[in-house]
Design a protein around this motif. Sequence first.
Motif, PDB file in Angstrom:
ATOM      1  N   GLU A 246       0.828  -1.204   0.000  1.00  0.00           N
ATOM      2  CA  GLU A 246       0.000   0.000   0.000  1.00  0.00           C
ATOM      3  C   GLU A 246       0.869   1.262   0.000  1.00  0.00           C
ATOM      4  OE1 GLU A 246      -0.374  -2.544   2.051  1.00  0.00           O
ATOM      5  OE2 GLU A 246      -2.202  -3.420   1.179  1.00  0.00           O
ATOM      6  N   ASP A 247       1.959   1.211   0.768  1.00  0.00           N
ATOM      7  CA  ASP A 247       2.870   2.358   0.800  1.00  0.00           C
ATOM      8  C   ASP A 247       3.484   2.592  -0.574  1.00  0.00           C
ATOM      9  OD1 ASP A 247       2.505   2.820   3.539  1.00  0.00           O
ATOM     10  OD2 ASP A 247       4.087   1.386   4.083  1.00  0.00           O
TER      11      ASP A 247
ATOM     12  N   GLU B  84       1.586   6.637  -6.950  1.00  0.00           N
ATOM     13  CA  GLU B  84       0.503   7.545  -7.344  1.00  0.00           C
ATOM     14  C   GLU B  84       0.905   8.998  -7.129  1.00  0.00           C
ATOM     15  OE1 GLU B  84      -2.738   6.209  -4.959  1.00  0.00           O
ATOM     16  OE2 GLU B  84      -3.303   4.578  -6.345  1.00  0.00           O
ATOM     17  N   GLU B  85       1.560   9.266  -6.007  1.00  0.00           N
ATOM     18  CA  GLU B  85       2.010  10.636  -5.728  1.00  0.00           C
ATOM     19  C   GLU B  85       3.077  11.074  -6.730  1.00  0.00           C
ATOM     20  OE1 GLU B  85       3.329  10.434  -1.715  1.00  0.00           O
ATOM     21  OE2 GLU B  85       1.303  10.493  -0.852  1.00  0.00           O
TER      22      GLU B  85
ATOM     23  N   LYS C  25       2.257   1.694  -3.481  1.00  0.00           N
ATOM     24  CA  LYS C  25       1.220   2.154  -4.394  1.00  0.00           C
ATOM     25  C   LYS C  25       0.961   3.641  -4.202  1.00  0.00           C
ATOM     26  CE  LYS C  25      -3.536   1.227  -5.852  1.00  0.00           C
ATOM     27  NZ  LYS C  25      -4.744   0.399  -5.613  1.00  0.00           N
ATOM     28  N   ARG C  26       0.898   4.076  -2.943  1.00  0.00           N
ATOM     29  CA  ARG C  26       0.650   5.481  -2.656  1.00  0.00           C
ATOM     30  C   ARG C  26       1.795   6.352  -3.169  1.00  0.00           C
ATOM     31  NH1 ARG C  26       0.489   4.989   2.203  1.00  0.00           N
ATOM     32  NH2 ARG C  26       2.492   5.884   2.861  1.00  0.00           N
ATOM     33  N   GLN C  27       3.026   5.890  -2.954  1.00  0.00           N
ATOM     34  CA  GLN C  27       4.176   6.671  -3.428  1.00  0.00           C
ATOM     35  C   GLN C  27       4.177   6.787  -4.948  1.00  0.00           C
ATOM     36  OE1 GLN C  27       8.043   5.633  -2.040  1.00  0.00           O
ATOM     37  NE2 GLN C  27       7.558   5.903   0.125  1.00  0.00           N
TER      38      GLN C  27
END
Length: 303
Positions: free
Chosen positions: A279-280, A286-287, A282-284
């Motif tokens: 999840e981390d 996306e950012e 994926k978030r990075q």
Amino acid sequence: MMKKPFVINDLAKIEAVRNASLEYLENNEGLYEKIATHLWAYHEIGVLVPQTPENFMSGHFFPYSESYYELENSYALCLEGFYTYAFVALRSVLELGVLGIYFAVNDQAHMEVQPWLDSEERTPRFGAALDRLKSLENFALFNRRFDLVKRILEIYDNLSGFVHTRGFSYSSTAHTRSNFNQFSVDTLNRYSNTMFSVVSNSIISMLLKYPIGMQPLPVVEKFGLNIPMGGFLEGDQVDIVTSVIKPEEKVFLKNLSDGDPDVRQIVEYFESLSDLSEEDWKRQIEEFDKEHPQLRKKNKDGS
């Protein structure tokens, strides 16, 4: 009609030497790979130079970056048969490598480099720069055990012979036996051995200033895309950097690093961090895509 300059050492001769150099290296894979390893090792050691909000874009990285640039230049010159100038460039590699540590002895390189960077002060004498490195405890310990200063000075003295044309042996004619570039197996091997010494001793000096470089750290696993800009090496980087160092000296460097309290504190900090979850990551990603949409478009286009 414009009159063009006539030169004996024309491009065709230079290209012929380069082709002969590459053919020789391709037929001597061990030497070719050793050259590649030393070039890459010196490239990777630059990651070890700390990049902090305080020193970012201060010019403190310039001595190293210019040193690496000169290393590539020296190799290119050697391939083309500009042997004397290849050795001259190697002296710049050594000088600038030492100079980067000279300015960083007290961790104030971002300030101390400024007068020199702005060409307001002359470059410190090489011997004086080396003397200052002795104030680093690790450097002093390694020097007492392995005579590091003596061997660096010997390399520097040899390279200075090419800068000042110390007689026939240090001349362009001695290497080519002509007044134009010609391929010389002996000189290519002489250059390679000298380059190996310059790179390995420069890397050792940097590891004595930044002993954390002997510790393989899981930087990407812990930080993902938001890794620190400099100061730490991943395991594969430590492997390539230390592969150009003699085993006994590598052990000594590792022991110095393991016994350093600041190094232990950094290692313990990395060990205390959790690996990034999916999840981390994926978030990075996306950012990152939001901040750099042009890169995302390029990847989609396959360019």
